[in-house]
Design a protein around this motif. Structure first.
Motif, short mmCIF file in Angstrom:
data_model
loop_
_atom_site.label_atom_id
_atom_site.label_comp_id
_atom_site.label_asym_id
_atom_site.label_seq_id
_atom_site.Cartn_x
_atom_site.Cartn_y
_atom_site.Cartn_z
N PRO A 44 0.83 -1.21 0.00
CA PRO A 44 0.00 0.00 0.00
C PRO A 44 0.86 1.26 0.00
N PHE A 45 0.27 2.36 -0.46
CA PHE A 45 1.04 3.61 -0.55
C PHE A 45 1.61 4.01 0.80
N SER A 46 0.84 3.87 1.87
CA SER A 46 1.32 4.29 3.19
C SER A 46 2.57 3.52 3.59
N GLU A 47 2.62 2.22 3.26
CA GLU A 47 3.80 1.42 3.59
C GLU A 47 4.98 1.83 2.72
N GLN A 48 4.72 2.12 1.46
CA GLN A 48 5.80 2.61 0.60
C GLN A 48 6.36 3.94 1.12
N ALA A 49 5.46 4.82 1.54
CA ALA A 49 5.89 6.12 2.05
C ALA A 49 6.69 5.96 3.34
N ARG A 50 6.26 5.05 4.22
CA ARG A 50 7.01 4.81 5.46
C ARG A 50 8.40 4.26 5.16
N SER A 51 8.46 3.29 4.25
CA SER A 51 9.74 2.68 3.91
C SER A 51 10.69 3.70 3.28
N ALA A 52 10.16 4.55 2.40
CA ALA A 52 11.00 5.59 1.79
C ALA A 52 11.48 6.59 2.84
N ALA A 53 10.59 6.94 3.77
CA ALA A 53 10.98 7.87 4.84
C ALA A 53 12.09 7.28 5.71
N LEU A 54 11.97 5.99 6.02
CA LEU A 54 13.00 5.33 6.82
C LEU A 54 14.33 5.30 6.07
N ALA A 55 14.28 5.00 4.77
CA ALA A 55 15.50 4.94 3.98
C ALA A 55 16.19 6.30 3.94
N ASP A 56 15.42 7.36 3.67
CA ASP A 56 16.02 8.70 3.62
C ASP A 56 16.57 9.10 4.98
N THR A 57 15.82 8.81 6.03
CA THR A 57 16.25 9.19 7.37
C THR A 57 17.53 8.47 7.77
N MET A 58 17.62 7.18 7.48
CA MET A 58 18.84 6.43 7.79
C MET A 58 20.03 6.94 6.98
N ARG A 59 19.79 7.27 5.74
CA ARG A 59 20.87 7.78 4.90
C ARG A 59 21.39 9.12 5.43
N LEU A 60 20.48 10.03 5.77
CA LEU A 60 20.90 11.33 6.29
C LEU A 60 21.55 11.18 7.66
N ARG A 61 21.08 10.23 8.45
CA ARG A 61 21.70 9.96 9.75
C ARG A 61 23.14 9.49 9.56
N ALA A 62 23.36 8.61 8.59
CA ALA A 62 24.72 8.13 8.32
C ALA A 62 25.62 9.29 7.88
N ALA A 63 25.06 10.21 7.09
CA ALA A 63 25.85 11.37 6.66
C ALA A 63 26.21 12.25 7.85
N GLY A 64 25.26 12.45 8.76
CA GLY A 64 25.54 13.25 9.95
C GLY A 64 26.60 12.60 10.83
N GLU A 65 26.53 11.29 10.99
CA GLU A 65 27.54 10.60 11.80
C GLU A 65 28.92 10.72 11.16
N GLU A 66 28.97 10.66 9.84
CA GLU A 66 30.26 10.82 9.15
C GLU A 66 30.79 12.23 9.34
N LEU A 67 29.91 13.22 9.31
CA LEU A 67 30.35 14.60 9.55
C LEU A 67 30.86 14.78 10.97
N GLU A 68 30.20 14.14 11.93
CA GLU A 68 30.67 14.22 13.32
C GLU A 68 32.08 13.65 13.46
N ARG A 69 32.34 12.52 12.79
CA ARG A 69 33.66 11.89 12.89
C ARG A 69 34.74 12.70 12.20
N SER A 70 34.36 13.40 11.13
CA SER A 70 35.37 14.11 10.35
C SER A 70 35.61 15.53 10.83
N THR A 71 34.86 16.00 11.80
CA THR A 71 35.00 17.37 12.30
C THR A 71 35.79 17.36 13.59
N ALA A 72 36.78 18.23 13.67
CA ALA A 72 37.62 18.31 14.87
C ALA A 72 36.78 18.72 16.07
#
Length: 372
Positions: A46-74
């Motif tokens: 269903p659309f709602s499940e697709q939207a939830r899954s896409a939201a989770l994917a985007d959120t996890m990806r942006l979270r990984a980017a933030g964690e990488e920025l934290e590690r690379s910043t003095a």
């Protein structure tokens, strides 16, 4: 005599031929029943499940980017980046379906939005490498969540609207901390309301009580008329609160409060118009409201609390409405969150959703591939 014998043999052969024909049909039918057919394509979620899954994917990806920025910043990373990672962690946990989103189904950092690990492109999109880039992609994710919230099922619409609203605010905050321009993603606009009640308007006694209107959608007592009534009351109280605060504020704070007062007057009128369109009785306007001593002592903080209290009201309306009414509610939710932040109130990771983040399921540990 020969003709009689020939006729007799023909009559004896007919039952045998019929029996053989029946046996042949049975054999053919059994062969068709047991022969492997082409596998059925899996049903589209269903659309709602697709939207939830896409939201989770985007959120996890942006979270990984933030964690990488934290590690690379003095020095352990910028505080705004750390707050972004914390917010995205809470949101990912809220979007998670326990038992369904296991380690193997979580998105691979750098993969396309919504793509499962096995479907990740050969050249995955690079993670945003700066706080400004992360802010831009966070705003884009917020815009998609809010667009999906407009058409998802009620409960999922509320969750997606909460996720999108918080991401939109955090994108602005992160850009300001990085000294970058605010992301060029506008807040969702309220639609031009149109329509009329298709039947006789409800009487005031038909509207749920304030207590029933504030109950969650899962209680079975919450209704669209009740949510609209609660929205009208909330906006009328906000109008009164700003009028009181203006007598105690000065300078830029007074100018801002005057601007927001006009906005709340328009919102109250809009909520009343929606009530009439849905054949619901709008609450009568009261002469005044009781303001707590703390509000009178610190009106700026009081306005922040007043705005924050409207978040769950708009969240209710998002979940219980559809079409232009939901679009109006989503715009109202984002506006209330913006004004809460303006007056220094904390909107949390999921504005408009009354939930304890500690109750969300933990994120699964990522799969570790053993070394040679």
């Amino acid at each position: 005599m020969k003709d009689d014998s020939r006729q007799k043999r023909k009559r004896e052969l007919i039952p045998r031929i019929a029996l053989l024909a029946c046996l042949a049909l049975v054999v053919v039918s059994l062969a068709m029943a047991f022969s492997p057919g082409s596998p059925k394509a899996p049903a589209e979620p269903p659309f709602s499940e697709q939207a939830r899954s896409a939201a989770l994917a985007d959120t996890m990806r942006l979270r990984a980017a933030g964690e990488e920025l934290e590690r690379s910043t003095a020095g352990g990373g910028q505080p705004a980046v750390a707050r972004t990672v914390s917010l995205l962690t809470s949101q990912a946990r809220a979007l998670l379906v326990p038992g369904q989103d296991g380690p193997d189904s979580l998105p691979v950092p750098g993969s396309a939005s919504g793509a499962a690990p096995s479907e990740a492109p050969s050249t995955p999109a690079p993670l945003p490498a700066t706080a400004a880039a992360l802010s831009t992609e966070l705003a884009a994710s917020a815009s998609q969540r809010l667009a999906d919230a407009a058409v998802a099922d009620g409960g999922m619409a509320r969750l997606l609207a909460a996720v999108g609203t918080a991401q939109l605010l955090q994108a602005s905050s992160l850009a300001a901390a990085a000294g970058a321009p605010a992301p060029a993603v506008p807040d969702p606009a309220a639609p031009q309301l149109s329509g009329a009640c298709p039947g006789p308007p409800a009487s005031p006694s038909d509207s749920p009580s304030p207590a029933a209107a504030s109950e969650g959608p899962d209680t079975g007592a919450a209704t669209l008329p009740g949510a609209l009534a609660a929205t009208v009351r909330t906006e009328l109280e906000a109008v009164y609160g700003y009028q009181v605060a203006l007598t105690r504020l000065g300078g830029d704070a007074a100018a801002s409060a005057s601007e927001q007062l006009a906005r709340h007057e328009a919102l109250a009128a809009g909520a009343e118009a929606l009530s009439r369109m849905h054949c619901a009785a709008a609450p009568a306007r009261e002469a005044g409201y009781t303001m707590a001593p703390a509000f009178l002592a610190s009106p700026a903080a009081g306005l922040g609390g007043l705005e924050a209290s409207a978040l769950t009201v708009y969240g209710d309306l998002v979940a219980l409405s559809e079409g232009q009414t939901r679009q109006w509610a989503i715009s109202g939710l984002v506006g209330a969150a913006r004004r809460s932040a303006l007056w220094g109130a904390d909107t949390g990771a999921l504005p408009g959703l009354a939930a304890d983040p500690e109750a969300f399921p933990p994120l699964p540990a990522p799969s570790v591939t053993p070394g040679p």
